[in-house]
Scaffold this active site. Structure first.
Site, PDB file in Angstrom:
ATOM      1  N   ASP A  60      -4.601  -7.515   4.896  1.00  0.00           N
ATOM      2  CA  ASP A  60      -5.940  -7.098   4.462  1.00  0.00           C
ATOM      3  C   ASP A  60      -6.767  -8.315   4.060  1.00  0.00           C
ATOM      4  OD1 ASP A  60      -8.051  -5.366   3.540  1.00  0.00           O
ATOM      5  OD2 ASP A  60      -7.375  -5.827   1.505  1.00  0.00           O
TER       6      ASP A  60
ATOM      7  N   TYR B 285       0.826  -1.217   0.000  1.00  0.00           N
ATOM      8  CA  TYR B 285       0.000   0.000   0.000  1.00  0.00           C
ATOM      9  C   TYR B 285       0.861   1.269   0.000  1.00  0.00           C
ATOM     10  CZ  TYR B 285      -4.440  -2.396   1.183  1.00  0.00           C
ATOM     11  OH  TYR B 285      -5.573  -3.187   1.184  1.00  0.00           O
TER      12      TYR B 285
ATOM     13  N   ASP C 272     -10.140 -10.311   6.168  1.00  0.00           N
ATOM     14  CA  ASP C 272     -11.499 -10.589   5.675  1.00  0.00           C
ATOM     15  C   ASP C 272     -11.808 -12.074   5.855  1.00  0.00           C
ATOM     16  OD1 ASP C 272     -12.202  -7.948   4.853  1.00  0.00           O
ATOM     17  OD2 ASP C 272     -13.281  -8.761   3.119  1.00  0.00           O
TER      18      ASP C 272
ATOM     19  N   ASP D   1      -0.433 -18.356   1.175  1.00  0.00           N
ATOM     20  CA  ASP D   1      -1.414 -19.333   0.679  1.00  0.00           C
ATOM     21  C   ASP D   1      -1.672 -20.418   1.730  1.00  0.00           C
ATOM     22  OD1 ASP D   1       1.231 -20.114   0.257  1.00  0.00           O
ATOM     23  OD2 ASP D   1       0.918 -20.933  -1.748  1.00  0.00           O
TER      24      ASP D   1
ATOM     25  N   LYS E 155       5.661 -14.578   1.507  1.00  0.00           N
ATOM     26  CA  LYS E 155       5.596 -15.408   0.306  1.00  0.00           C
ATOM     27  C   LYS E 155       7.018 -15.450  -0.232  1.00  0.00           C
ATOM     28  CE  LYS E 155       3.660 -17.836  -2.917  1.00  0.00           C
ATOM     29  NZ  LYS E 155       3.122 -19.197  -2.681  1.00  0.00           N
TER      30      LYS E 155
HETATM   31  C1  IPM Z   1      -9.698  -2.504   5.271  1.00  0.00           C
HETATM   32  C2  IPM Z   1     -10.236  -2.038   3.959  1.00  0.00           C
HETATM   33  C3  IPM Z   1      -9.306  -0.981   3.373  1.00  0.00           C
HETATM   34  C4  IPM Z   1      -7.924  -1.582   3.249  1.00  0.00           C
HETATM   35  C5  IPM Z   1      -9.770  -0.428   2.019  1.00  0.00           C
HETATM   36  C6  IPM Z   1     -11.152   0.165   2.129  1.00  0.00           C
HETATM   37  C7  IPM Z   1      -8.798   0.543   1.419  1.00  0.00           C
HETATM   38  O1  IPM Z   1     -10.405  -3.110   3.081  1.00  0.00           O
HETATM   39  O2  IPM Z   1      -9.564  -1.676   6.191  1.00  0.00           O
HETATM   40  O3  IPM Z   1      -9.423  -3.690   5.406  1.00  0.00           O
HETATM   41  O4  IPM Z   1      -7.641  -2.289   2.287  1.00  0.00           O
HETATM   42  O5  IPM Z   1      -7.112  -1.341   4.129  1.00  0.00           O
HETATM   43 MN    MN Z   2      -9.962  -5.033   3.981  1.00  0.00          MN
END
Ligand code: IPM
Ligand code: MN
Length: 347
Positions: A242, A135, A246, A218, A185
């Site tokens: 990130d 990022y 999720d 992975d 990785k």
């Molecule tokens: C998170 C979100 C953000 C990220 C996006 C919205 C830029 O997905 O906080 O996990 O990738 O950091």
């Molecule tokens: Mn995210």
């Protein structure tokens, strides 16, 4: 009486409702804990962008600097403002400007919440590097729109950046069950990820009491599904973290339960607390967003401010609500019903 100045950025979509819910609960917790939370709300959002041409004013960062912490809802409304504009205009610059390099995301099942896995006894703390890596924002495009177009986006890993996030992870592991999983990785990416592995090994020597394992991203994705109970602290780069968080949200029952803290461990700038979920435009006006992720993030804020007792009380109230089946299934209860139940449990 002790008082903390909190900047509220509800943002877009369900961010508004969940921030309001969290703020109500935090106010009650402050009352019980004998301290004050003084909130100032900022309307920075995609609406604000459409009115002013920017996601926040030019001096937005300087304005926020004076606060003890920031509570954020969600940012984005892609039908009106491209995500690459809205996120780079608000959320991402705050993380970077305030050197909130540790993004902490807990993944465990709340009582009464059934995740999609057979495993239920897991308690993972993901620690995501939050200011550089994939990022970093280093890149560009040339020959735009032609057949020769090139897009470059370079990950940046610095010794300072990698060392401080791993050190943060080791310290957390020490306070928990003493296990750290470092995610890279390095079998494919032979510069940055080998560098990360080397720094992990160097720090491991300083923390002989912490059991260190190295995973490729992975394999870690598979492990979080197949054997989540084997994990304690998981440290990963910005993008890997990130994605894994999720996944972590999914195994804990969904994004409605995934909390996060963007921490500046040196405390020379405010830290920011926000649910992992986004603005969810599809359900934004239905009143059914689960406020638990935002409220849990608020509890992390209280903890960071040094109000551990109040933070514990908020977590206990969330758990008492979910144990009674409140907020444990999507759409079963309205946002305000879940909030009311948590407020009632707080007393
Ligand atoms: C998170 C979100 C953000 C990220 C996006 C919205 C830029 O997905 O906080 O996990 O990738 O950091
Ligand atoms: Mn995210």
């Amino acid at each position: 009486m002790k008082s903390y100045k909190i900047a509220l950025i509800p943002g877009d979509g369900i961010g508004v409702a969940v921030t309001e819910a969290a703020w109500d609960v935090l106010g009650r917790a402050a009352h019980g804990g004998g301290f004050k939370l003084e909130g100032t709300s900022f309307p920075w959002s995609c609406d604000f962008y459409e009115k002013t041409g920017a996601m926040m004013p030019a001096d937005g960062i300087e304005t926020l600097r004076g606060f003890d912490a920031i509570l954020l809802g969600a940012v984005g409304w892609p039908k009106r403002v491209p995500d690459s504009v809205s996120l780079h205009g608000l959320l991402l610059p705050i993380r970077k400007a305030f050197v909130q390099y540790a993004n902490i995301r807990p993944h465990r099942l709340l009582p009464g919440v059934e995740g999609p896995l057979r495993a239920s006894a897991f308690d993972i703390l993901c620690i995501r590097e939050n200011t550089e890596g994939e990022y970093a924002g280093a890149g560009g495009r040339v020959h735009n729109g032609t057949a020769d177009e090139v897009a470059v986006e370079t990950s940046i890993f610095t010794r300072k950046g990698v060392e401080r996030i791993l050190r943060f992870g080791f310290e957390q592991a020490r306070k928990r069950r003493g296990k750290l999983a470092s995610v890279t990785k390095s079998n494919a990416q032979k510069y940055s990820m080998v560098f990360w592995d080397e720094i992990t090994a160097k720090l491991a020597a300083e923390y002989p009491d912490v059991e260190v394992s190295n995973y490729h991203i992975d394999a870690m994705a598979a492990r979080m599904v197949m054997a989540p109970e084997s994990l304690d602290v998981v440290v990963a780069s910005n993008l890997f973290g990130d994605i894994l968080t999720d996944l972590g949200a999914a195994i804990q029952g969904g994004l409605g339960y995934a909390a996060s803290a963007n921490i500046n461990p040196e405390r020379n700038a405010p830290s920011m607390f926000e649910p992992v979920h986004g603005s969810a435009p599809d359900i934004a006006h239905l009143g059914i967003a689960n406020p638990i992720a935002a409220i849990w993030s608020g509890a992390m804020m209280l903890d960071h401010l040094g109000e551990a007792g109040a933070a514990k009380a908020v977590m206990a109230a969330i758990e008492s609500a979910t144990a009674r089946g409140i907020g444990t299934e999507p759409g079963k209860h309205k946002t305000n019903e879940i909030t009311a139940s948590i407020l009632a449990a707080l007393g």
